[in-house]
Design an enzyme around this catalytic site. Structure first.
Site, PDB file in Angstrom:
ATOM      1  N   CYS A  85       0.831  -1.205   0.000  1.00  0.00           N
ATOM      2  CA  CYS A  85       0.000   0.000   0.000  1.00  0.00           C
ATOM      3  C   CYS A  85       0.875   1.268   0.000  1.00  0.00           C
ATOM      4  O   CYS A  85       1.540   1.549  -0.983  1.00  0.00           O
ATOM      5  CB  CYS A  85      -0.972  -0.032   1.177  1.00  0.00           C
ATOM      6  SG  CYS A  85      -2.387   1.071   0.962  1.00  0.00           S
ATOM      7  N   HIS A 171      -3.541  -5.288   0.954  1.00  0.00           N
ATOM      8  CA  HIS A 171      -2.930  -5.722   2.211  1.00  0.00           C
ATOM      9  C   HIS A 171      -2.951  -7.251   2.301  1.00  0.00           C
ATOM     10  O   HIS A 171      -3.996  -7.834   2.608  1.00  0.00           O
ATOM     11  CB  HIS A 171      -3.685  -5.126   3.404  1.00  0.00           C
ATOM     12  CG  HIS A 171      -3.481  -3.653   3.569  1.00  0.00           C
ATOM     13  ND1 HIS A 171      -2.459  -3.119   4.332  1.00  0.00           N
ATOM     14  CD2 HIS A 171      -4.143  -2.597   3.041  1.00  0.00           C
ATOM     15  CE1 HIS A 171      -2.509  -1.801   4.279  1.00  0.00           C
ATOM     16  NE2 HIS A 171      -3.531  -1.460   3.504  1.00  0.00           N
ATOM     17  N   GLU A 173      -1.648  -9.039   4.597  1.00  0.00           N
ATOM     18  CA  GLU A 173      -1.571  -9.494   5.987  1.00  0.00           C
ATOM     19  C   GLU A 173      -2.937  -9.684   6.642  1.00  0.00           C
ATOM     20  O   GLU A 173      -3.036 -10.359   7.671  1.00  0.00           O
ATOM     21  CB  GLU A 173      -0.733  -8.514   6.824  1.00  0.00           C
ATOM     22  CG  GLU A 173      -1.364  -7.157   7.063  1.00  0.00           C
ATOM     23  CD  GLU A 173      -1.138  -6.139   5.961  1.00  0.00           C
ATOM     24  OE1 GLU A 173      -1.354  -4.938   6.200  1.00  0.00           O
ATOM     25  OE2 GLU A 173      -0.757  -6.541   4.844  1.00  0.00           O
TER      26      GLU A 173
END
Length: 313
Positions: A85, A171, A173
């Site tokens: 990002c 993202h 994660e």
């Protein structure tokens, strides 16, 4: 103290709420990692054999006056870099590309489609559902970069310059990115060639060694609450220095029913005479009389704990 460095991933935190989550995901892949800020200098690194670098997301825009910048040594260090990002946008801008405001802020799930094969997509289908959260996007790629995947909102959802620099607008994660762990595994194992041997046993072994090196023959006093953090710390230090550790448990009278007695029984068995039990419940209850505001209660409890602990120590 001089230990051999542990191979792993360095995470540069740009102020993202997800930086610790990135670290957790990396560790879940049996890989050691450390989080640091942009002020970190490589010459001060004495513990990590850096195999790859992850640039976290963050709330800033690359065009903000005080937006965090990538430390210059990172771009020349010679290990793979993954920008997530904001980390991707900062990387592209640093290397001569262009970032611009997106026509609309993208927040939520999105589908990305593969445009060009790359190791970061190993084991991932042509399309993948990911989690986006951004208001800027990469408009022009830096020299040598290629667009690897696109979404409805951006043609540069994933970009790469070989295996040296990879950028993801999404993202990986968060759990909303369904194949996020595969993306991170590919970065760690396929691209960084980092050994995935960092298990809980390895953590315990390293922690015990570090405590022994730092403490030597000195005495240590540990404030023990009975929670996960202090309990783990207490047992690791005990394994490292044995009888040179004294744990002090303060019963504040505010725990769950029978919890204080349970904690006392467990740690007296483990630590013997090196465990000290302080019943200060009446002091805590008295200090809270007439107090209704939760924040004021919290401060009183914290202050009283320090007072009781220091007196006992």
């Amino acid at each position: 103290m001089k230990n051999s460095k542990t191979p792993g991933i360095l995470i540069i935190d740009f102020g993202s709420q997800y930086s610790r989550l990135i670290a957790r995901r990396v560790r879940e892949l049996d890989t050691y990692c450390e989080i640091t800020g942009t002020e970190f200098k490589e010459e001060n690194n004495d513990s990590l054999d850096i195999k790859g670098i992850i640039l976290s997301g963050g709330p800033s825009s690359v065009y903000d006056n005080n937006s965090p910048k990538i430390p210059s040594w990172i771009m020349e260090y010679g290990v793979p870099v993954l920008g997530i990002c904001y980390g991707m946008q900062a990387m592209i801008q640093e290397l001569g590309g262009e970032v611009q405001k997106s026509a609309k802020r993208e927040y939520g799930t999105a589908k990305i489609s593969l445009k060009k094969n790359h190791p970061i997509f190993k084991g991932i289908d042509y399309e993948s559902e990911v989690w986006m959260s951004h208001s800027d996007k990469v408009q022009k790629l830096s020299k040598g970069f290629e667009s690897i995947a696109e979404s409805e909102n951006t043609s540069n959802a994933v970009v790469a310059k070989g295996n040296n620099f990879i950028g993801m607008q999404f993202h990986p994660e968060v759990t909303h990115t369904k194949e996020g762990s595969i993306f991170l595994k590919n970065f760690i194992a396929e691209i960084c060639k980092c050994s995935r041997t960092w298990t809980p046993d390895k953590f315990v072994e390293k922690a015990i060694t570090e405590v022994k090196d730092k403490v030597g023959n000195d005495k240590v006093i540990c404030a023990l609450s009975g929670g996960v953090d202090s309990s783990v710390v207490a047992m690791l230090i005990n394994k490292a220095i044995g009888e040179n550790l004294t744990c002090i448990f303060v019963d504040n009278g505010l725990l769950r029913k029978n919890e204080a007695e349970r904690i006392r029984a467990i740690f007296e068995k483990k630590l013997g005479d090196n465990f000290s039990f302080i019943d200060a419940s009446s002091e805590f209850i008295e200090s809270l009389k007439g107090i209704e505001d939760p924040e004021e209660k919290r401060k009183i409890i914290g202050g009283k704990f320090i007072e009781v602990f220091e007196n006992a120590a």
